[in-house]
Design a protein around this motif. Structure first.
Motif, PDB file in Angstrom:
ATOM      1  N   GLY A   1       6.528  -0.237  -6.166  1.00 34.51           N
ATOM      2  CA  GLY A   1       7.829   0.808  -4.675  1.00 34.51           C
ATOM      3  C   GLY A   1       8.967   0.518  -4.582  1.00 34.51           C
ATOM      4  O   GLY A   1       9.541   0.631  -4.114  1.00 34.51           O
TER       5      GLY A   1
ATOM      6  N   ALA B   1       5.172   3.054   8.116  1.00 32.22           N
ATOM      7  CA  ALA B   1       4.284   3.551   7.198  1.00 32.22           C
ATOM      8  C   ALA B   1       2.831   3.365   8.369  1.00 32.22           C
ATOM      9  O   ALA B   1       1.713   3.992   7.359  1.00 32.22           O
TER      10      ALA B   1
ATOM     11  N   LEU C   1       6.461   5.588   5.387  1.00 33.16           N
ATOM     12  CA  LEU C   1       7.086   5.107   3.466  1.00 33.16           C
ATOM     13  C   LEU C   1       5.718   4.817   2.488  1.00 33.16           C
ATOM     14  O   LEU C   1       4.683   4.838   3.968  1.00 33.16           O
ATOM     15  N   PRO C   2       4.995   5.418   1.270  1.00 34.94           N
ATOM     16  CA  PRO C   2       3.813   5.156   0.869  1.00 34.94           C
ATOM     17  C   PRO C   2       4.022   3.660   1.169  1.00 34.94           C
ATOM     18  O   PRO C   2       4.486   2.745   0.721  1.00 34.94           O
ATOM     19  N   PRO C   3       2.162   3.125   1.365  1.00 27.32           N
ATOM     20  CA  PRO C   3       1.857   1.949   1.915  1.00 27.32           C
ATOM     21  C   PRO C   3       2.396   0.668   0.113  1.00 27.32           C
ATOM     22  O   PRO C   3       1.976  -0.720   0.327  1.00 27.32           O
ATOM     23  N   ARG C   4       1.914   1.633  -0.837  1.00 30.87           N
ATOM     24  CA  ARG C   4       2.848  -0.043  -1.839  1.00 30.87           C
ATOM     25  C   ARG C   4       3.768   0.144  -1.523  1.00 30.87           C
ATOM     26  O   ARG C   4       4.708  -1.175  -2.810  1.00 30.87           O
ATOM     27  N   VAL C   5       5.075   0.689  -0.958  1.00 30.67           N
ATOM     28  CA  VAL C   5       6.414  -0.274  -1.136  1.00 30.67           C
ATOM     29  C   VAL C   5       5.805  -1.279  -0.386  1.00 30.67           C
ATOM     30  O   VAL C   5       6.768  -1.962  -0.602  1.00 30.67           O
TER      31      VAL C   5
ATOM     32  N   TYR D   1       0.915   5.453  10.480  1.00 23.63           N
ATOM     33  CA  TYR D   1       0.689   6.516   9.719  1.00 23.63           C
ATOM     34  C   TYR D   1      -0.324   6.726   9.465  1.00 23.63           C
ATOM     35  O   TYR D   1      -1.353   7.001   9.119  1.00 23.63           O
ATOM     36  N   TRP D   2      -0.697   5.628   8.298  1.00 21.27           N
ATOM     37  CA  TRP D   2      -1.421   5.501   7.562  1.00 21.27           C
ATOM     38  C   TRP D   2      -2.346   4.618   8.155  1.00 21.27           C
ATOM     39  O   TRP D   2      -3.699   5.504   7.346  1.00 21.27           O
TER      40      TRP D   2
END
Length: 421
Positions: free
Chosen positions: A84, A134, A100-104, A137-138
């Motif tokens: 990320g 993030a 942002l994507p969780p992996r970041v 939202y996720w």
């Protein structure tokens, strides 16, 4: 949150949002508190335990240069190697962005802790807000499928801002500005209620656990007087104009670091520059500035006008460099330090200028230039002194300062490196 939300009664729309608002507000405050405490503990190791063990002065010129450069190397490794890459280029992000994507998130959190502990002139607000957005939202869209992205972004931002300032008022002011121009069901207060609740629970959680305070304990302001109005207009306008020099320099500074092409070059070089700036400005110009600004304000007569001016210039330059080279962090708290130093410089140059009024007006001007957020600039400046007498003058001083900054480049770049207006 349902598809027929536009036809539901306000009560039916709002009741299902109560629990998510409270949960997100508490969680946002806990994330902020956890990162801040971890960074503070690591800071003690880096700036006290380690130099003492090595027999080096804690804030000697050598240690400042070495530590800031080492911080650049450490953050560079995270940006280079961790999945990320610690998120997008911080010069292209604002306080509120898409989730942002969780992996970041792991890399972003590690880079933020290193930045805060290592002495870089950035605050926690941007990366912590991004992490909270993030996560909200996720997790939220999985707990409540079909819920809107904007709901979780709004709750996370409000909870984080409430926790940062220890009050939901700043969050409410920001969201009233955002929501006023957006269509949607219900009155403004209906739409404002969930983020206000998230901000309130975030603020309450932080107050119960940490007891934050922004009051600088500056001399009491007895005004206003006619002379104060002139002083306020001049100081706020001057602060906004000087702040705009750093804003306008961002594309050029960012372009220079971008030409280094690799984070393991750009960030160590940026750290070296920050170390040299710290050596020039002194230890008070290091770190995010929230604790250091209280030291500065505790003795308004303790430095000369030239010294105050030097600390202002160094802090503003450090903010520019840190943003340009890739360190992860926010710009509000360093801007507050720069504004306080400029305000005290104005008082030192012209003793007839009330120091309290000079400080809040200078902070207002710098924040307007750097953040382009009118409400948060006014609120932050006012909360530094907690003296209602400054508010009328502060509001009037915001008019010429805003006219100086509005429509001009912002301290945020597009992905191609061009300035945003």
């Amino acid at each position: 949150m349902s598809t027929d939300a536009s036809t539901a009664t306000p009560l039916r729309r709002l009741l299902p949002l109560i629990v998510p608002s409270v949960v997100v507000g508490v969680a946002a405050a806990l994330v902020l508190l956890g990162v801040s405490l971890l960074a503070d503990r690591f800071k003690d190791v880096l700036w006290e335990t380690l130099p003492d063990a090595l027999g080096v002065g804690r804030y000697s010129v050598l240690w400042m240069v070495v530590m800031l450069t080492a911080t650049g190397i450490a953050v560079g490794l995270v940006v280079w190697k961790v999945p990320g890459h610690a998120g997008p280029d911080p010069a292209t992000t604002g306080l509120v962005d898409a989730p942002l994507p969780p992996r970041v998130l792991p890399g972003l959190l590690v880079a933020t802790v290193l930045t805060l502990a290592g002495g870089v002139s950035l605050g926690p607000e941007n990366p912590i807000t991004a992490v909270n957005v993030a996560l909200a939202y996720w997790l939220g869209t999985r707990v409540i499928p079909g819920s809107a992205v904007g709901l979780w972004v709004g709750l996370a931002v409000a909870g984080t801002i409430g926790a940062l300032f220890g009050t939901p008022v700043a969050a409410a002011l920001i969201f009233s500005e955002v929501l006023a121009g957006q269509p949607g069901p219900g009155a403004l207060w209906d739409r404002l209620l969930p983020p206000l609740l998230a901000g309130g629970t975030g603020a309450l959680t932080m107050m119960l656990l940490e007891h934050p305070s922004f009051d600088l304990a500056l001399p009491a302001y007895e005004g206003p007087h006619w002379g104060d109005l002139l002083s306020a207009l001049v100081v706020a306008s001057l602060a906004a104009a000087i702040g705009m020099t750093a804003v306008c320099a961002l594309p050029y500074a960012h372009g220079a670091f971008s030409r280094l092409r690799h984070p393991m070059v750009a960030l160590p070089v940026g750290g070296l520059v920050l170390g040299l700036l710290g050596a020039l400005g002194g230890p008070l110009t290091l770190f995010k500035g929230l604790d250091e600004v209280k030291t500065l304000a505790a003795n308004p007569e303790g430095w000369s006008a030239g010294r105050f001016a030097l600390m202002f210039a160094v802090k503003l330059a450090a903010l520019l460099v840190a943003t340009s080279c890739g360190f992860r962090g926010g710009r509000i708290f360093p801007s507050v330090f720069a504004g306080v130093a400029l305000g005290l410089c104005a008082h030192a140059l012209v003793p007839q200028v009330n120091p309290t009024l000079a400080v809040v007006c200078a902070v207002l001007g710098v924040l307007l230039a750097v953040t382009r957020q009118g409400w948060i600039s006014l609120f932050t400046a006012a909360v530094l002194v907690a003296q209602p007498a400054v508010l009328p003058v502060l509001v009037l001083a915001s008019v010429p300062a805003w006219l100086i900054v509005t429509g001009r480049p912002q301290m945020q770049l597009r992905a191609d490196g061009s300035a945003i207006r």
